[in-house]
Design an enzyme around this catalytic site. Structure first.
Site, PDB file in Angstrom:
ATOM      1  N   ASP A  45      -4.638 -19.320  -5.723  1.00 36.41           N
ATOM      2  CA  ASP A  45      -4.117 -19.068  -7.064  1.00 36.41           C
ATOM      3  C   ASP A  45      -2.720 -19.650  -7.243  1.00 36.41           C
ATOM      4  O   ASP A  45      -2.351 -20.080  -8.335  1.00 36.41           O
ATOM      5  CB  ASP A  45      -4.100 -17.565  -7.343  1.00 36.41           C
ATOM      6  CG  ASP A  45      -5.488 -17.006  -7.615  1.00 36.41           C
ATOM      7  OD1 ASP A  45      -6.419 -17.819  -7.836  1.00 36.41           O
ATOM      8  OD2 ASP A  45      -5.651 -15.776  -7.604  1.00 36.41           O
ATOM      9  N   GLY A  46      -1.930 -19.673  -6.168  1.00 43.47           N
ATOM     10  CA  GLY A  46      -0.608 -20.269  -6.245  1.00 43.47           C
ATOM     11  C   GLY A  46      -0.665 -21.753  -6.567  1.00 43.47           C
ATOM     12  O   GLY A  46       0.178 -22.272  -7.309  1.00 43.47           O
ATOM     13  N   ASN A 124       0.642 -16.010 -15.413  1.00 43.13           N
ATOM     14  CA  ASN A 124       0.411 -14.727 -14.755  1.00 43.13           C
ATOM     15  C   ASN A 124       1.365 -13.654 -15.255  1.00 43.13           C
ATOM     16  O   ASN A 124       0.958 -12.707 -15.909  1.00 43.13           O
ATOM     17  CB  ASN A 124       0.574 -14.874 -13.237  1.00 43.13           C
ATOM     18  CG  ASN A 124      -0.723 -14.697 -12.492  1.00 43.13           C
ATOM     19  OD1 ASN A 124      -1.784 -14.588 -13.094  1.00 43.13           O
ATOM     20  ND2 ASN A 124      -0.643 -14.681 -11.184  1.00 43.13           N
ATOM     21  N   ASP A 152      14.349  -1.070 -10.131  1.00 47.73           N
ATOM     22  CA  ASP A 152      14.301  -2.376  -9.461  1.00 47.73           C
ATOM     23  C   ASP A 152      14.044  -3.510 -10.440  1.00 47.73           C
ATOM     24  O   ASP A 152      14.588  -4.602 -10.294  1.00 47.73           O
ATOM     25  CB  ASP A 152      13.213  -2.379  -8.387  1.00 47.73           C
ATOM     26  CG  ASP A 152      13.630  -1.620  -7.140  1.00 47.73           C
ATOM     27  OD1 ASP A 152      14.793  -1.145  -7.106  1.00 47.73           O
ATOM     28  OD2 ASP A 152      12.819  -1.490  -6.209  1.00 47.73           O
ATOM     29  N   ASN A 166       1.062  -6.958 -11.523  1.00 45.70           N
ATOM     30  CA  ASN A 166       0.911  -5.813 -12.429  1.00 45.70           C
ATOM     31  C   ASN A 166      -0.002  -4.742 -11.847  1.00 45.70           C
ATOM     32  O   ASN A 166       0.278  -3.552 -11.953  1.00 45.70           O
ATOM     33  CB  ASN A 166       0.371  -6.309 -13.767  1.00 45.70           C
ATOM     34  CG  ASN A 166      -0.083  -5.190 -14.666  1.00 45.70           C
ATOM     35  OD1 ASN A 166       0.695  -4.518 -15.306  1.00 45.70           O
ATOM     36  ND2 ASN A 166      -1.409  -4.999 -14.725  1.00 45.70           N
ATOM     37  N   LYS A 167      -1.094  -5.155 -11.239  1.00 41.29           N
ATOM     38  CA  LYS A 167      -2.045  -4.186 -10.686  1.00 41.29           C
ATOM     39  C   LYS A 167      -1.402  -3.390  -9.552  1.00 41.29           C
ATOM     40  O   LYS A 167      -1.621  -2.170  -9.430  1.00 41.29           O
ATOM     41  CB  LYS A 167      -3.305  -4.893 -10.185  1.00 41.29           C
ATOM     42  CG  LYS A 167      -4.374  -3.959  -9.636  1.00 41.29           C
ATOM     43  CD  LYS A 167      -5.618  -4.727  -9.233  1.00 41.29           C
ATOM     44  CE  LYS A 167      -6.693  -3.768  -8.722  1.00 41.29           C
ATOM     45  NZ  LYS A 167      -6.285  -3.079  -7.467  1.00 41.29           N
ATOM     46  N   SER A 168      -0.592  -4.051  -8.725  1.00 44.16           N
ATOM     47  CA  SER A 168       0.059  -3.343  -7.625  1.00 44.16           C
ATOM     48  C   SER A 168       1.100  -2.353  -8.121  1.00 44.16           C
ATOM     49  O   SER A 168       1.485  -1.432  -7.400  1.00 44.16           O
ATOM     50  CB  SER A 168       0.702  -4.341  -6.667  1.00 44.16           C
ATOM     51  OG  SER A 168       1.828  -4.959  -7.251  1.00 44.16           O
TER      52      SER A 168
END
Length: 275
Positions: A45-46, A124, A152, A166-168
């Protein structure tokens, strides 16, 4: 049909690129770096994010497709052993001049400094973090104060990015057909003195979020994989990019929720015949 390849740089990706070049030559596809119709990403993905930023000024004319050479690729539909099938399907598409695509929303970032306004796009997510101290910033939604954030940082994601950082952070997974952005807090401070909403927020198109950081803060910005450190930011506006979407070439069906299941759950069946 014109194409270009962006790859990770490892041996497997380079070999796949060479194989792909050989296969698509048989279909009459033309290698074109400057103005391709399709950009093939080989890697993870990167690598696809890198390809997106390389061609972000040509989104009206460029479509992306990916082969993942690692263990997980959310953007990348194709596996290394399917390179011949992909080349054949691209050739068939070129022969009938019928390139089918899906379009997904982007997040637009407007950074205001004393020198003016800079506009950026992210596929993203966009993040804002304090460098040497807690980030302190006021958040406005549609020009109305929502909260003063201390913590943070803040993550603002697209629907495609909702499955990433976002999910994390506990954010929701959003289907990419929805024109929306999501705001998620990164380790916010919540006590009897400082309070934030503490929940992710989803904004539809035509809505915007303005972030006003404390003056002269050292701030680390990220736009997908690109990082910038700044201390001159007056405000940052985030919203669904108007009139701009990323296009992914679809040569076969791969429903979004199947992609989610494969990425995060897997296909192992549950044994319901336990004794």
């Amino acid at each position: 049909m014109k194409y270009n390849v962006v790859h990770r740089g490892d041996d497997i990706s380079i070999q796949l690129m060479q194989t792909f070049h050989r296969l698509v030559q048989q279909h009459g596809l033309i290698l074109e770096e400057e103005a391709p119709d399709i950009v093939l990403s080989i890697g993870g993905d990167g690598t696809l994010l890198h390809a997106f930023h390389q061609y972000k000024e040509q989104l009206d004319t460029v479509a992306f497709v990916g082969i993942h050479t690692g263990r997980l690729g959310f953007f990348t539909d194709w596996k290394p052993d399917e390179v011949e099938l992909l080349a054949d399907m691209m050739g068939e598409s070129a022969a009938v001049n019928d390139l089918r695509v899906v379009k997904y929303p982007l997040v637009e970032i407007q950074i205001t400094t004393a020198q003016g306004i800079e506009t950026q796009l992210a596929l993203n997510e966009f993040t804002l973090k304090g460098v040497d101290a807690t980030l302190v910033a006021k958040l406005h939604i549609n020009d109305e104060l929502l909260e003063t954030f201390r913590g943070d940082g803040i993550c603002i994601s697209t629907p495609m990015g909702s499955t990433a950082y976002n999910k994390s952070l506990g954010g929701a997974i959003v289907h990419p057909s929805l024109d929306a952005i999501q705001i998620a807090e990164i380790a916010s401070i919540n006590n009897r003195v400082f309070r934030t909403l503490g929940s992710p927020i989803i904004l539809p198109k035509h809505h915007h979020c303005d972030i006003y950081p404390r003056a002269n803060q050292n701030i680390l910005l990220s736009l997908d994989h690109v990082y910038l450190q700044r201390n001159d930011i007056l405000s940052i506006r985030s919203m669904v990019a108007a009139g701009k979407k990323v296009k992914f070439a679809r040569f076969r069906q791969f429903p979004f929720w199947n992609r989610v299941r494969e990425a995060f759950i897997g296909y192992e069946p549950i044994n319901e015949n336990r004794s």
